[in-house]
Design an enzyme around this catalytic site. Sequence first.
Site, PDB file in Angstrom:
ATOM      1  N   TYR A   1      48.751  11.461  -3.127  1.00  0.00           N
ATOM      2  CA  TYR A   1      49.505  12.725  -3.062  1.00  0.00           C
ATOM      3  C   TYR A   1      49.527  13.406  -4.446  1.00  0.00           C
ATOM      4  O   TYR A   1      49.582  14.623  -4.572  1.00  0.00           O
ATOM      5  CB  TYR A   1      50.916  12.492  -2.512  1.00  0.00           C
TER       6      TYR A   1
ATOM      7  N   LYS B   1      55.866  19.254  -5.346  1.00  0.00           N
ATOM      8  CA  LYS B   1      57.001  19.185  -4.410  1.00  0.00           C
ATOM      9  C   LYS B   1      58.305  18.856  -5.151  1.00  0.00           C
ATOM     10  O   LYS B   1      59.380  19.317  -4.740  1.00  0.00           O
ATOM     11  CB  LYS B   1      56.744  18.151  -3.304  1.00  0.00           C
TER      12      LYS B   1
HETATM   13  P1  NAD Z   1      48.907  23.700   7.547  1.00  0.00           P
HETATM   14  O1  NAD Z   1      47.594  23.528   6.885  1.00  0.00           O
HETATM   15  O2  NAD Z   1      48.928  24.037   8.967  1.00  0.00           O
HETATM   16  O3  NAD Z   1      49.806  24.750   6.750  1.00  0.00           O
HETATM   17  C1  NAD Z   1      49.626  25.048   5.394  1.00  0.00           C
HETATM   18  C2  NAD Z   1      49.666  26.557   5.273  1.00  0.00           C
HETATM   19  O4  NAD Z   1      49.607  26.948   3.913  1.00  0.00           O
HETATM   20  C3  NAD Z   1      48.505  27.262   5.989  1.00  0.00           C
HETATM   21  O5  NAD Z   1      48.985  28.171   6.933  1.00  0.00           O
HETATM   22  C4  NAD Z   1      47.802  27.991   4.862  1.00  0.00           C
HETATM   23  O6  NAD Z   1      47.246  29.235   5.270  1.00  0.00           O
HETATM   24  C5  NAD Z   1      48.965  28.181   3.884  1.00  0.00           C
HETATM   25  N1  NAD Z   1      48.534  28.529   2.531  1.00  0.00           N
HETATM   26  C6  NAD Z   1      47.818  27.775   1.646  1.00  0.00           C
HETATM   27  N2  NAD Z   1      47.570  28.496   0.533  1.00  0.00           N
HETATM   28  C7  NAD Z   1      48.164  29.716   0.703  1.00  0.00           C
HETATM   29  C8  NAD Z   1      48.257  30.898  -0.082  1.00  0.00           C
HETATM   30  N3  NAD Z   1      47.665  30.999  -1.276  1.00  0.00           N
HETATM   31  N4  NAD Z   1      48.940  31.962   0.417  1.00  0.00           N
HETATM   32  C9  NAD Z   1      49.532  31.896   1.636  1.00  0.00           C
HETATM   33  N5  NAD Z   1      49.473  30.808   2.432  1.00  0.00           N
HETATM   34  C10 NAD Z   1      48.788  29.744   1.972  1.00  0.00           C
HETATM   35  O7  NAD Z   1      49.667  22.305   7.248  1.00  0.00           O
HETATM   36  P2  NAD Z   1      51.189  21.874   7.466  1.00  0.00           P
HETATM   37  O8  NAD Z   1      51.138  20.401   7.487  1.00  0.00           O
HETATM   38  O9  NAD Z   1      51.781  22.626   8.585  1.00  0.00           O
HETATM   39  O10 NAD Z   1      51.863  22.297   6.086  1.00  0.00           O
HETATM   40  C11 NAD Z   1      52.993  23.130   6.005  1.00  0.00           C
HETATM   41  C12 NAD Z   1      53.973  22.621   4.947  1.00  0.00           C
HETATM   42  O11 NAD Z   1      54.469  21.358   5.377  1.00  0.00           O
HETATM   43  C13 NAD Z   1      53.372  22.403   3.577  1.00  0.00           C
HETATM   44  O12 NAD Z   1      54.300  22.795   2.587  1.00  0.00           O
HETATM   45  C14 NAD Z   1      53.189  20.905   3.516  1.00  0.00           C
HETATM   46  O13 NAD Z   1      53.220  20.434   2.198  1.00  0.00           O
HETATM   47  C15 NAD Z   1      54.420  20.475   4.282  1.00  0.00           C
HETATM   48  N6  NAD Z   1      54.405  19.096   4.793  1.00  0.00           N
HETATM   49  C16 NAD Z   1      53.374  18.642   5.538  1.00  0.00           C
HETATM   50  C17 NAD Z   1      53.388  17.323   6.023  1.00  0.00           C
HETATM   51  C18 NAD Z   1      52.246  16.760   6.815  1.00  0.00           C
HETATM   52  O14 NAD Z   1      52.105  15.548   6.891  1.00  0.00           O
HETATM   53  N7  NAD Z   1      51.425  17.574   7.442  1.00  0.00           N
HETATM   54  C19 NAD Z   1      54.479  16.491   5.725  1.00  0.00           C
HETATM   55  C20 NAD Z   1      55.536  17.008   4.969  1.00  0.00           C
HETATM   56  C21 NAD Z   1      55.489  18.309   4.506  1.00  0.00           C
HETATM   57  C1  IMJ Z   2      48.097  15.060   1.285  1.00  0.00           C
HETATM   58  C2  IMJ Z   2      47.331  14.464   0.290  1.00  0.00           C
HETATM   59  C3  IMJ Z   2      47.414  13.104   0.012  1.00  0.00           C
HETATM   60  C4  IMJ Z   2      48.272  12.304   0.718  1.00  0.00           C
HETATM   61  C5  IMJ Z   2      49.038  12.892   1.726  1.00  0.00           C
HETATM   62  C6  IMJ Z   2      48.936  14.276   2.008  1.00  0.00           C
HETATM   63  N1  IMJ Z   2      49.941  12.369   2.605  1.00  0.00           N
HETATM   64  C7  IMJ Z   2      50.439  13.339   3.401  1.00  0.00           C
HETATM   65  C8  IMJ Z   2      49.827  14.551   3.080  1.00  0.00           C
HETATM   66  C9  IMJ Z   2      50.299  10.964   2.650  1.00  0.00           C
HETATM   67  C10 IMJ Z   2      51.471  13.161   4.449  1.00  0.00           C
HETATM   68  C11 IMJ Z   2      50.065  15.906   3.715  1.00  0.00           C
HETATM   69  N2  IMJ Z   2      51.099  16.666   2.955  1.00  0.00           N
HETATM   70  C12 IMJ Z   2      52.449  16.159   2.991  1.00  0.00           C
HETATM   71  C13 IMJ Z   2      50.827  17.812   2.206  1.00  0.00           C
HETATM   72  O1  IMJ Z   2      51.768  18.360   1.630  1.00  0.00           O
HETATM   73  C14 IMJ Z   2      49.464  18.330   2.057  1.00  0.00           C
HETATM   74  C15 IMJ Z   2      49.168  19.291   1.159  1.00  0.00           C
HETATM   75  C16 IMJ Z   2      47.829  19.734   0.881  1.00  0.00           C
HETATM   76  C17 IMJ Z   2      46.713  19.307   1.596  1.00  0.00           C
HETATM   77  C18 IMJ Z   2      45.432  19.781   1.261  1.00  0.00           C
HETATM   78  C19 IMJ Z   2      44.184  19.323   1.950  1.00  0.00           C
HETATM   79  C20 IMJ Z   2      43.052  20.296   1.810  1.00  0.00           C
HETATM   80  C21 IMJ Z   2      42.976  20.970   0.474  1.00  0.00           C
HETATM   81  N3  IMJ Z   2      44.108  21.171  -0.242  1.00  0.00           N
HETATM   82  C22 IMJ Z   2      45.341  20.684   0.163  1.00  0.00           C
HETATM   83  N4  IMJ Z   2      46.440  21.074  -0.504  1.00  0.00           N
HETATM   84  C23 IMJ Z   2      47.653  20.619  -0.163  1.00  0.00           C
HETATM   85  O2  IMJ Z   2      41.883  21.405   0.052  1.00  0.00           O
END
Ligand code: NAD
Ligand code: IMJ
Length: 258
Positions: free
Chosen positions: A158, A165
Amino acid sequence: MAEQLLEGKNVLVMGVANKRSIAWAIAVFLKKAGANLAFTYQSERFKDKVGRMAEGLEPGAPLFPCDVGIDAEIDALADALGKKWTKLDGLVHSLAFAKKEELSGMFAETSREGFLLAQEISAYSLVAVTKRLYPMFSEGGSIITLTFLGSQRVVPNYNVMGVAKASLEASVRYLANDLGPLGIRVNALSAGPIRTVSAKGVSDFNKMLDGMEEKNPLRRLVPAEEVAGSALFLLSDLSTAVTGNILYADGGYHIMGV
Ligand code: NAD
Ligand code: IMJ
């Protein structure tokens, strides 16, 4: 009961990319609770898809482009939204970005540029958007952002996102203090791992999910639809006493030692 919770409230949802996006699950839930929704999308590449999804959920829902890395686009969003709605009651900030190469290997190898980019898009964007939109919250309201446990603990791979974060969560506290007197609450929702585009390609993601499921007090992973329930709580008047908080919607995983 949930049908009434957001009746007459205007909520802007940022971060829908596709149907798996956490922002989308939240939007669907908010709609069921009676909210009026507006959406932003990151760039032209997402316009048609997000447009079709928004139209399906709420015909005529306002839709705006907004790359949060560009101040002029946030200004344009605030202007355009002000022409559609006279007030705003809720904001969902559900976006993050770091360079893929920074999300594996050693955190110690993080580049200056990669560190700053992750901070800019994943943390400062909440401040930038709040700064432009808080004047529209004329009757108070609620702002939420999505975060992950990697802000507090070392989660493999991460890396730079964990530090971003941590910055996002601290920003939530400072914004909550600033905006509290205006009746605007600011909270973060800390979700467990969910299979979205943002989790795709993460090294050992499947292995990690198995491990987390076993260790989780609820003995299961939490889908986006359940995170949406907590989002509804934070956006509704059920949570009028809650601000500056990090609410874990992770099945309790964060309480575990070993
Ligand atoms: P997702 O890829 O569907 O959403 C990420 C969004 O970020 C996309 O809609 C993308 O267009 C937007 N984005 C990225 N760069 C941008 C920019 N420059 N301007 C505007 N928008 C931009 O993935 P998600 O998992 O739904 O992620 C949403 C949030 O949830 C993120 O903050 C992520 O860190 C958080 N999150 C995700 C997880 C997980 O496991 N998927 C867990 C905890 C928190
Ligand atoms: C993302 C990276 C490494 C470990 C991770 C994650 N774990 C989880 C996530 C364990 C749950 C997903 N997460 C919580 C995120 O916030 C992801 C953010 C993200 C993911 C990508 C993938 C593609 C890319 N850039 C990204 N930037 C942020 O090019």
